[in-house]
Design a protein around this motif. Structure first.
Motif, PDB file in Angstrom:
ATOM      1  N   ARG A 460       0.844  -1.191   0.000  1.00  0.00           N
ATOM      2  CA  ARG A 460       0.000   0.000   0.000  1.00  0.00           C
ATOM      3  C   ARG A 460       0.887   1.251   0.000  1.00  0.00           C
ATOM      4  O   ARG A 460       2.051   1.211   0.349  1.00  0.00           O
ATOM      5  CB  ARG A 460      -0.893   0.023   1.250  1.00  0.00           C
ATOM      6  N   LYS A 505      -8.460  -4.603  -4.106  1.00  0.00           N
ATOM      7  CA  LYS A 505      -8.818  -3.401  -3.351  1.00  0.00           C
ATOM      8  C   LYS A 505      -9.312  -3.742  -1.950  1.00  0.00           C
ATOM      9  O   LYS A 505      -9.760  -2.880  -1.219  1.00  0.00           O
ATOM     10  CB  LYS A 505      -9.877  -2.602  -4.109  1.00  0.00           C
ATOM     11  N   HIS A 507      -9.225  -4.698   2.007  1.00  0.00           N
ATOM     12  CA  HIS A 507      -8.396  -4.192   3.104  1.00  0.00           C
ATOM     13  C   HIS A 507      -8.371  -5.152   4.281  1.00  0.00           C
ATOM     14  O   HIS A 507      -8.070  -4.765   5.395  1.00  0.00           O
ATOM     15  CB  HIS A 507      -8.912  -2.818   3.556  1.00  0.00           C
ATOM     16  N   TRP A 512       0.634  -5.388   5.910  1.00  0.00           N
ATOM     17  CA  TRP A 512       0.778  -4.403   4.835  1.00  0.00           C
ATOM     18  C   TRP A 512       2.235  -3.975   4.726  1.00  0.00           C
ATOM     19  O   TRP A 512       2.853  -3.565   5.725  1.00  0.00           O
ATOM     20  CB  TRP A 512      -0.071  -3.160   5.119  1.00  0.00           C
ATOM     21  N   LEU A 518       1.543   6.263   2.067  1.00  0.00           N
ATOM     22  CA  LEU A 518       0.385   5.662   2.728  1.00  0.00           C
ATOM     23  C   LEU A 518      -0.489   6.778   3.298  1.00  0.00           C
ATOM     24  O   LEU A 518      -0.060   7.545   4.155  1.00  0.00           O
ATOM     25  CB  LEU A 518       0.830   4.728   3.839  1.00  0.00           C
ATOM     26  N   GLU A 522      -6.283   5.319   3.882  1.00  0.00           N
ATOM     27  CA  GLU A 522      -5.929   3.905   3.750  1.00  0.00           C
ATOM     28  C   GLU A 522      -5.705   3.261   5.112  1.00  0.00           C
ATOM     29  O   GLU A 522      -6.120   2.121   5.344  1.00  0.00           O
ATOM     30  CB  GLU A 522      -4.667   3.769   2.890  1.00  0.00           C
ATOM     31  N   GLN A 525      -8.844   2.303   6.809  1.00  0.00           N
ATOM     32  CA  GLN A 525      -9.538   1.155   6.216  1.00  0.00           C
ATOM     33  C   GLN A 525      -8.912  -0.178   6.602  1.00  0.00           C
ATOM     34  O   GLN A 525      -9.504  -1.236   6.355  1.00  0.00           O
ATOM     35  CB  GLN A 525      -9.548   1.297   4.683  1.00  0.00           C
TER      36      GLN A 525
END
Length: 630
Positions: A460, A505, A507, A512, A518, A522, A525
């Motif tokens: 991400r 897409k 989450h 991550w 970032l 994001e 989520q």
């Protein structure tokens, strides 16, 4: 701490910590108010009013010596003792301003209780002469014998051994003594001041000048680099008996039983305790040039207030960045004129990298150089040419010094800036210094930070370090794993790995791998308990208390790495960024290729080399070789 601490070792206000300065408020505030408003009931008392500004001047004076000494000893010019400084010494010497608070309290008490101690004139020649004579006579004489007594086993083990814990001294080592010793020292230094008060010859200049002289000579004697020219003694040989040098007192810290004198070697010569090697060491130190490192890590400034956290700034902030965030913000607010001044200097006159610190790892010498450019300047298109020019100048200088490896730290290796350093190799095809961007080791650190048993991983954020992001994805896919993200990543490696690279897409992934871009949205989520592992140069902002954050790629340095007394940006003690470690490993392994541009070294090979040389991961949970990443 002394070997067996004696009575009155600790300062009375030790429990107050940084709030110890508040002890001066009951005197400083009313005296300042009375002077400014004239409500003191009579003539304004300039001398008492100046006590507090003078204490501030003493702190500034000492800090200037600390910064200057650290810069000179990092370069190596005229350095006396090669031994390094470690965190225990920084911690031990963090309370160097205790003696300033102590002196301030005594000055205020003296002004309020002694007849003739207030409303002092600015200048009186007779008082200055008395101060000079009393210092050269009784003070120096009594100090010599007090110092010899402190080296007796009984007093040394209980008090003076605390001071001698520092072999490689810094300017402020001079005032690191137990409280009981400071009582004795102040009693000695008070002889000239009390005499001038009692004789009515005291003045502001005699007081301020005398204390400033003591600070100056103390700092100079402990700075660990020689600055007193030999020509001074050649022109006037008797000066050797009246003026000591940093070399002279350094020998006292290494030999212990010689060179006891305060500032005048006269008494050592009278009582046969002068070290015979003093002149030889003085000459050798003066002839010592800049140190030529084997490895250079080229970094840059980050934020305007980051100058306070540099090793050349405030030592206690540089040594504990995590605990210093609140203090840093407070300093930034209080010292904003200084911050603006340093910003102006770097913008107008920042035309070359400067030496920030030095380390030694076995026979390999490592230096860190910093460009006088802030992070925000790297985002300005019109600054690109100037920054590249500074980097290239640093590379050319390193080449001239015989540097084997130069690593490009932080934003000095940007893809848009210089193609991860590739432009410098193209412009200098015969470059003997190997340029390393550290991408291979950064990838290895991230891969080995992924917890065992992980079944899903996502990338991400905007991968500002696309080279690292691409190598991460490729490494995962080549291991038969599945991975999320980006069309550009698909184009960066062969079709054989395409099946393992998925675009998603969702989450729900719990691990991550995050780049610099970032976003806050994001992070919001991400599921509860998500582990964020940065592969970027700068850490993400920690917004979620229900998630976990790793630091930027970094390794713990082995104990054999010497002279580690400050932290690298936001990293902890004895923790080095992967990019910085990569250059050291490159030199230790004697690899002959550059690692810049599109070039990558074997990730496993680099990782094993780093471990073999004693570097250890911060998060030692290697990924399972048979897991699927979605």
């Amino acid at each position: 701490m002394a070997t067996t601490p004696g009575f009155l070792t600790d300062w009375p206000w030790k429990s107050l910590g940084c709030f110890k300065h508040v002890l001066l408020a009951p005197w400083a505030i009313p005296k300042t108010y009375e002077f400014i408003t004239g409500n003191g009931g009579g003539e304004r008392d300039l001398s008492t009013f100046l006590i507090f500004p003078f204490l501030i001047w003493r702190m500034i004076h000492n800090q200037l010596w600390i910064s200057f000494s650290r810069y000179r000893t990092a370069k190596g010019t005229t350095r006396i003792v090669d031994r390094g400084i470690e965190f225990d010494q920084v911690d031990r010497e963090a309370g160097w301003d205790d003696q300033i608070v102590f002196n301030g309290l005594l000055f205020y008490i003296g002004a309020m209780s002694l007849t003739g101690a207030t409303h002092l004139p600015l200048w009186r020649l007779d008082g200055v002469v008395i101060t000079v004579l009393l210092h050269a006579g009784p003070v120096e004489f009594l100090y010599y014998w007090l110092h010899r007594a402190l080296h007796h086993h009984f007093l040394y083990s209980r008090y003076h051994s605390h001071h001698h814990s520092s072999i490689a001294t810094e300017p402020i080592t001079s005032v690191i003594h137990p409280f009981a010793e400071h009582i004795a020292y102040f009693t000695l230094f008070a002889i000239p001041m009390l005499t001038t008060i009692l004789t009515g010859t005291a003045s502001i200049v005699s007081f301020a000048g005398y204390i400033t002289y003591i600070d100056l000579m103390n700092n100079m004697g402990h700075c660990n680099f020689e600055l007193v020219p030999a020509s001074l003694f050649s022109a006037f040989p008797p000066l050797k008996l009246l003026l000591y040098t940093p070399t002279y007192h350094s020998l006292h810290h290494t030999q212990f039983r010689t060179n006891y004198s305060l500032f005048m070697p006269l008494y050592d010569h009278l009582y046969a305790t002068a070290d015979e090697s003093t002149d030889d060491l003085h000459e050798r130190s003066l002839n010592r040039g800049d140190e030529s490192p084997d490895v250079v890590h080229l970094t840059h400034l980050t934020t305007p207030e980051s100058v306070y956290r540099l090793r050349l700034g405030f030592a206690y902030l540089a040594a504990s960045p995590d605990a210093a965030d609140g203090r840093l913000r407070l300093l930034h607010r209080l010292l904003w004129p200084v911050t603006l001044w340093t910003m102006g200097l770097t913008w107008l006159y920042g035309r070359a990298a400067f030496v920030l610190e030095r380390h030694r790892f076995g026979d390999v010498r490592l230096q860190t150089w910093a460009l006088p450019k802030y992070r925000i300047q790297y985002a300005m298109q019109w600054q690109k040419e100037a920054i590249n020019s500074l980097i290239e100048d640093a590379i050319v200088e390193a080449e001239g010094k015989g540097v084997k490896v130069l690593t490009l730290g932080l934003l000095n290796q940007g893809e848009e800036l210089n193609g991860y350093g590739e432009i410098y190799v193209r412009k200098n095809p015969g470059l003997r210094t190997k340029l390393v961007d550290g991408s291979s080791l950064a990838v290895a650190v991230v891969l080995n930070s992924i917890p065992k048993g992980t079944t899903q991983v996502a990338i991400r954020g905007t991968p500002a370090l696309f080279k690292v992001a691409s190598a991460l994805a490729q490494s995962l896919c080549q291991r038969g794993l599945q991975k999320k993200e980006y069309d550009r990543l698909r184009q960066s490696f062969g079709t054989t790995s395409h099946a393992n690279l998925l675009l998603s897409k969702a989450h729900s992934t719990k691990v991550w791998l995050v780049g610099e871009g970032l976003s806050e949205e994001e992070q919001k989520q991400a599921g509860k308990g998500t582990l964020f592992i940065p592969f970027s140069q700068f850490p993400p902002k920690k917004l979620r208390e229900d998630c976990f954050y790793h630091t930027t790629p970094a390794l713990t340095a082995p104990k054999s790495l010497e002279n580690v007394d400050s932290c690298e940006n936001w990293l902890g003690r004895r923790v080095m960024s992967a990019w910085r470690v990569a250059g050291l490993v490159h030199a230790l392994e004697k690899w002959e290729e550059h690692e810049c541009g599109d070039r990558m070294l074997d990730v496993d090979k680099v990782w094993e080399a780093a471990l073999r040389h004693g570097f250890r991961p911060l998060h030692s949970s290697p990924p399972s070789p048979v897991v699927a990443y979605n």
